[in-house]
Design a protein around this motif. Structure first.
Motif, PDB file in Angstrom:
ATOM      1  N   LEU A 130     -40.911 -58.776 -28.880  1.00  0.00           N
ATOM      2  CA  LEU A 130     -40.585 -59.570 -27.800  1.00  0.00           C
ATOM      3  C   LEU A 130     -41.424 -59.038 -26.440  1.00  0.00           C
ATOM      4  O   LEU A 130     -42.033 -60.244 -25.789  1.00  0.00           O
ATOM      5  CB  LEU A 130     -39.243 -59.654 -27.266  1.00  0.00           C
ATOM      6  N   ASP A 131     -41.765 -57.861 -26.180  1.00  0.00           N
ATOM      7  CA  ASP A 131     -42.260 -57.432 -25.283  1.00  0.00           C
ATOM      8  C   ASP A 131     -44.084 -57.999 -25.408  1.00  0.00           C
ATOM      9  O   ASP A 131     -44.806 -58.327 -24.390  1.00  0.00           O
ATOM     10  CB  ASP A 131     -42.535 -56.057 -25.029  1.00  0.00           C
ATOM     11  N   LEU A 132     -44.416 -57.669 -26.611  1.00  0.00           N
ATOM     12  CA  LEU A 132     -45.886 -58.120 -26.999  1.00  0.00           C
ATOM     13  C   LEU A 132     -45.874 -59.589 -26.897  1.00  0.00           C
ATOM     14  O   LEU A 132     -47.052 -60.006 -26.395  1.00  0.00           O
ATOM     15  CB  LEU A 132     -45.997 -57.830 -28.621  1.00  0.00           C
ATOM     16  N   MET A 133     -44.960 -60.645 -27.141  1.00  0.00           N
ATOM     17  CA  MET A 133     -45.029 -61.927 -26.974  1.00  0.00           C
ATOM     18  C   MET A 133     -45.170 -62.200 -25.580  1.00  0.00           C
ATOM     19  O   MET A 133     -45.736 -63.238 -25.160  1.00  0.00           O
ATOM     20  CB  MET A 133     -43.773 -62.438 -27.812  1.00  0.00           C
ATOM     21  N   ARG A 134     -44.438 -61.625 -24.823  1.00  0.00           N
ATOM     22  CA  ARG A 134     -44.314 -61.904 -23.230  1.00  0.00           C
ATOM     23  C   ARG A 134     -45.576 -61.473 -22.738  1.00  0.00           C
ATOM     24  O   ARG A 134     -46.192 -62.459 -21.984  1.00  0.00           O
ATOM     25  CB  ARG A 134     -43.039 -61.246 -22.570  1.00  0.00           C
ATOM     26  N   ALA A 135     -46.293 -60.467 -23.122  1.00  0.00           N
ATOM     27  CA  ALA A 135     -47.570 -60.073 -22.573  1.00  0.00           C
ATOM     28  C   ALA A 135     -48.743 -61.034 -22.936  1.00  0.00           C
ATOM     29  O   ALA A 135     -49.396 -61.712 -22.332  1.00  0.00           O
ATOM     30  CB  ALA A 135     -47.822 -58.701 -23.194  1.00  0.00           C
ATOM     31  N   ILE A 136     -48.567 -61.671 -24.199  1.00  0.00           N
ATOM     32  CA  ILE A 136     -49.578 -62.473 -24.878  1.00  0.00           C
ATOM     33  C   ILE A 136     -49.301 -63.950 -24.214  1.00  0.00           C
ATOM     34  O   ILE A 136     -50.356 -64.498 -23.349  1.00  0.00           O
ATOM     35  CB  ILE A 136     -49.297 -62.853 -26.161  1.00  0.00           C
ATOM     36  N   LYS A 137     -48.024 -64.399 -23.710  1.00  0.00           N
ATOM     37  CA  LYS A 137     -47.747 -65.462 -22.930  1.00  0.00           C
ATOM     38  C   LYS A 137     -48.493 -65.426 -21.642  1.00  0.00           C
ATOM     39  O   LYS A 137     -48.964 -66.247 -21.240  1.00  0.00           O
ATOM     40  CB  LYS A 137     -46.379 -65.579 -22.761  1.00  0.00           C
ATOM     41  N   LYS A 138     -48.367 -64.246 -20.838  1.00  0.00           N
ATOM     42  CA  LYS A 138     -48.606 -64.059 -19.666  1.00  0.00           C
ATOM     43  C   LYS A 138     -50.281 -63.929 -19.568  1.00  0.00           C
ATOM     44  O   LYS A 138     -50.865 -64.348 -18.522  1.00  0.00           O
ATOM     45  CB  LYS A 138     -48.190 -62.618 -19.154  1.00  0.00           C
ATOM     46  N   ALA A 139     -50.921 -63.598 -20.634  1.00  0.00           N
ATOM     47  CA  ALA A 139     -52.447 -63.436 -20.602  1.00  0.00           C
ATOM     48  C   ALA A 139     -53.125 -64.793 -20.803  1.00  0.00           C
ATOM     49  O   ALA A 139     -53.902 -65.339 -20.199  1.00  0.00           O
ATOM     50  CB  ALA A 139     -52.772 -62.359 -21.747  1.00  0.00           C
ATOM     51  N   LEU A 140     -52.412 -65.502 -21.627  1.00  0.00           N
ATOM     52  CA  LEU A 140     -52.782 -66.971 -22.060  1.00  0.00           C
ATOM     53  C   LEU A 140     -52.423 -67.976 -20.985  1.00  0.00           C
ATOM     54  O   LEU A 140     -52.974 -69.021 -20.940  1.00  0.00           O
ATOM     55  CB  LEU A 140     -52.579 -67.438 -23.324  1.00  0.00           C
ATOM     56  N   ASP A 141     -51.119 -67.974 -20.414  1.00  0.00           N
ATOM     57  CA  ASP A 141     -50.673 -69.039 -19.743  1.00  0.00           C
ATOM     58  C   ASP A 141     -50.013 -68.271 -18.482  1.00  0.00           C
ATOM     59  O   ASP A 141     -48.884 -68.131 -18.098  1.00  0.00           O
ATOM     60  CB  ASP A 141     -49.686 -69.648 -20.504  1.00  0.00           C
ATOM     61  N   PRO A 142     -50.769 -67.819 -17.319  1.00  0.00           N
ATOM     62  CA  PRO A 142     -50.612 -66.860 -16.256  1.00  0.00           C
ATOM     63  C   PRO A 142     -49.266 -67.841 -15.333  1.00  0.00           C
ATOM     64  O   PRO A 142     -48.572 -67.267 -14.728  1.00  0.00           O
ATOM     65  CB  PRO A 142     -51.401 -66.396 -15.571  1.00  0.00           C
ATOM     66  N   GLN A 143     -49.702 -69.106 -15.389  1.00  0.00           N
ATOM     67  CA  GLN A 143     -48.790 -69.646 -14.273  1.00  0.00           C
ATOM     68  C   GLN A 143     -47.627 -70.351 -15.158  1.00  0.00           C
ATOM     69  O   GLN A 143     -46.706 -70.995 -14.365  1.00  0.00           O
ATOM     70  CB  GLN A 143     -49.444 -70.887 -13.968  1.00  0.00           C
ATOM     71  N   GLY A 144     -47.527 -69.926 -16.658  1.00  0.00           N
ATOM     72  CA  GLY A 144     -46.116 -70.417 -17.189  1.00  0.00           C
ATOM     73  C   GLY A 144     -46.043 -71.757 -16.998  1.00  0.00           C
ATOM     74  O   GLY A 144     -44.935 -72.553 -17.186  1.00  0.00           O
ATOM     75  N   LEU A 145     -47.234 -72.794 -17.269  1.00  0.00           N
ATOM     76  CA  LEU A 145     -47.106 -74.132 -17.520  1.00  0.00           C
ATOM     77  C   LEU A 145     -47.152 -74.873 -18.615  1.00  0.00           C
ATOM     78  O   LEU A 145     -46.872 -76.117 -18.860  1.00  0.00           O
ATOM     79  CB  LEU A 145     -48.341 -74.622 -16.689  1.00  0.00           C
ATOM     80  N   LEU A 146     -47.448 -74.048 -19.696  1.00  0.00           N
ATOM     81  CA  LEU A 146     -47.326 -74.673 -21.100  1.00  0.00           C
ATOM     82  C   LEU A 146     -45.942 -74.449 -21.811  1.00  0.00           C
ATOM     83  O   LEU A 146     -45.600 -73.311 -21.951  1.00  0.00           O
ATOM     84  CB  LEU A 146     -48.580 -73.930 -22.038  1.00  0.00           C
ATOM     85  N   ASN A 147     -45.408 -75.651 -22.034  1.00  0.00           N
ATOM     86  CA  ASN A 147     -43.992 -75.689 -22.617  1.00  0.00           C
ATOM     87  C   ASN A 147     -43.002 -74.553 -22.073  1.00  0.00           C
ATOM     88  O   ASN A 147     -42.469 -73.798 -22.851  1.00  0.00           O
ATOM     89  CB  ASN A 147     -44.137 -75.791 -24.117  1.00  0.00           C
ATOM     90  N   PRO A 148     -42.881 -74.728 -20.913  1.00  0.00           N
ATOM     91  CA  PRO A 148     -41.901 -73.496 -20.230  1.00  0.00           C
ATOM     92  C   PRO A 148     -40.523 -73.716 -20.812  1.00  0.00           C
ATOM     93  O   PRO A 148     -39.968 -74.820 -21.186  1.00  0.00           O
ATOM     94  CB  PRO A 148     -42.076 -73.880 -18.754  1.00  0.00           C
TER      95      PRO A 148
END
Ligand code: FAD
Length: 471
Positions: free
Chosen positions: A449-467
């Motif tokens: 889960l930590d790795l997934m959150r890190a990937i999400k942050k790297a690819l979508d830093p504003q958290g705009l894709l399907n939040p």
């Protein structure tokens, strides 16, 4: 609506043309999911017609900090493809990106846009004498982009794999509105991290898939389909082992249905002929053959005779024509519709090692009956690849919506505890979406889960894709 929303919509209309931006009643059909469990309200529905328009749209969203919910055919079953009820999320429909860009018959590949309906992809391949083997009951409406975003499974996984295994390359628009052109028909390509496999199964949370290069196969020369009656799930698993030993990779379908799921089909679709009398378990098996019709028939009949002799099956009905084969598949594919006619139920799309399935079902059926007397189990699925749809229906006569509301948490805890105890997964092929987000957070591996959150942050830093989906 705020003035910044107004500015955004004005810019969006300028970008796509007013006809491709829908609001209010025109957006309603996009705002509710297939199961009618989630109804939201979109800021607008945007219908771009090209990858360049998707990229410009995502740049606009990034500049205005507008969240985006990608949608293909809207047949997803975990609440991933519809907006929340805030009225602030833009629904991005990929439906107009529906071109077959190329079929390379010698390379056994095709490149299609994300909004192509799965059935249209199958038909385009078949027109060249080739097979695109992904097949599921929603194939008349789901899109290849949605299939990739959910890593859909379906009925032929035991031979051809999930959608992930059928994808060689992707074109993706990032959250910043850049286009990654990873379209490639290569079967070998070890050049760094595998971005394709990162986006497949990411449910619209890491990027928007706009096109894909898919694997094709030669069409089999013959197909044999049958229903077989089994007295127990152990016998069905025994039949699977026998079929795999005799047919190898020629075994292209192995579905199981319990008596209650077929009784729902009988109740809600009485016009569908069920060629075998009710039995505890019914298997739908299919064999594909590249030699000849006669070879396929001899192999298939030999298999069924051996299964009868070994006591694995009590009876069988073999399809004698393509039409009859379609009718058998139609029975299996009618189960999701029959259960939705029966009313809402508590769905579990689970994966288990095939060898553990009989013990899981015996144990969990008994535990559910003890905790919720009278519950009815709609138990069916892709036994060949260890995937069960283990759905819990309210006792006869009880209000299904009330049962769902009051019992879902307790039923889920019981079923998912049993799944984990038997070495299984809480999501086999439907994904996480909104439905299983908390369950994943509770039960997932902490490091993963930590790795997934890190990937999400790297690819979508504003958290705009399907939040609010997956993580
Ligand atoms: P949608 O429902 O529109 O979206 C699904 C998810 O993908 C959402 O999170 C969405 O945001 C995201 N998404 C969609 N398009 C894109 C894109 N281009 N880029 C990025 N993200 C995107 N599933 C199986 O795996 N196996 C089955 O056997 C099966 N049988 C089904 C039977 C029925 C009757 C129904 C209604 C559904 C069934 N499903 C099955 C579930 C569903 O059909 C699949 O999940 C399908 O892959 C969803 O495709 P879609 O185009 O409808 O995606």
């Amino acid at each position: 609506m705020s003035s910044s929303n107004n500015d955004f919509l004005q810019a969006l209309r300028q970008l796509l043309g007013p006809a491709q931006v829908r609001v209010g009643a025109d957006a309603a059909a996009f705002e509710r999911d297939w199961r009618k469990r989630y109804t939201g309200r979109a800021l607008a529905v945007a219908r771009p017609g090209s990858t360049a328009e998707v990229a410009a749209l995502l740049r606009l969203c990034a500049a205005h900090q507008v969240a985006v919910v990608p949608q293909g055919g809207n047949t997803g079953l975990v609440g991933g493809s519809t907006p929340d009820d805030s009225g602030t999320q833009l629904l991005l429909s990929l439906a107009r990106l529906n071109r077959v860009r190329e079929i390379d018959a010698a390379n056994l590949t095709m490149t299609v846009e994300a909004g192509c309906v799965l059935q249209a992809v199958q038909e385009a391949a078949a027109a060249q004498g080739l097979l695109f083997p992904l097949s599921l009951a929603a194939e008349g409406s789901c899109t290849i982009g949605g299939n990739l975003a959910t890593n859909a499974g379906g009925t032929q996984v035991l031979c051809y794999g999930n959608t992930r295994e059928l994808c060689l390359g992707l074109e993706v628009v990032t959250a910043a509105g850049e286009v990654w052109n990873g379209l490639s028909g290569l079967r070998k390509n070890n050049t760094g991290y595998d971005l394709r496999n990162l986006f497949v199964g990411s449910e619209g949370t890491l990027g928007v898939i706009t096109a894909a290069t898919l694997k094709l196969y030669p069409q089999p020369l013959a197909r044999m389909t049958a229903l077989a009656a089994c007295d127990s799930l152990e016998a069905a698993v025994g039949l699977l082992s026998l079929a795999q030993a005799r047919a190898g990779s020629g075994l292209t379908g192995f579905e199981v249905m319990n008596a209650f799921s077929l009784s729902l089909v009988r109740r809600h679709f009485p016009q569908l002929v069920q060629p075998l009398p009710p039995s505890p378990w019914t298997v739908l098996l299919e064999l594909s053959d590249s030699e000849s019709e006669a070879h396929a028939r001899a192999l298939f009949e030999g298999l069924l005779e051996a299964a009868l002799e070994q006591g694995l099956i009590a009876d069988a009905a073999v399809a004698e024509s393509l039409e009859q084969s379609h009718a058998l598949w139609h029975l299996r594919e009618s189960i999701p519709l029959a259960q939705s006619e029966e009313g809402l139920n508590i769905k579990h799309d689970i994966a288990l090692p095939v060898s553990r399935i009989p013990a899981f079902v015996t144990h969990t059926d008994a535990a559910l009956q003890a905790a919720f007397p009278g519950v009815r189990l709609v138990d069916f699925g892709h036994l060949g690849d260890g995937n069960l749809h283990y759905n819990v229906q309210a006792p006869e006569g009880q209000d299904p919506a009330l049962f769902l509301r009051e019992r879902e948490a307790a039923v889920n805890a019981l079923v998912f505890d049993a799944v984990q105890a038997h070495g299984g997964s809480i999501s086999a092929e439907h994904g996480i979406g909104r439905l299983k987000r908390e369950e994943l957070a509770r039960r997932g591996d902490a490091t993963a889960l930590d790795l997934m959150r890190a990937i999400k942050k790297a690819l979508d830093p504003q958290g705009l894709l399907n939040p609010g989906r997956v993580l």
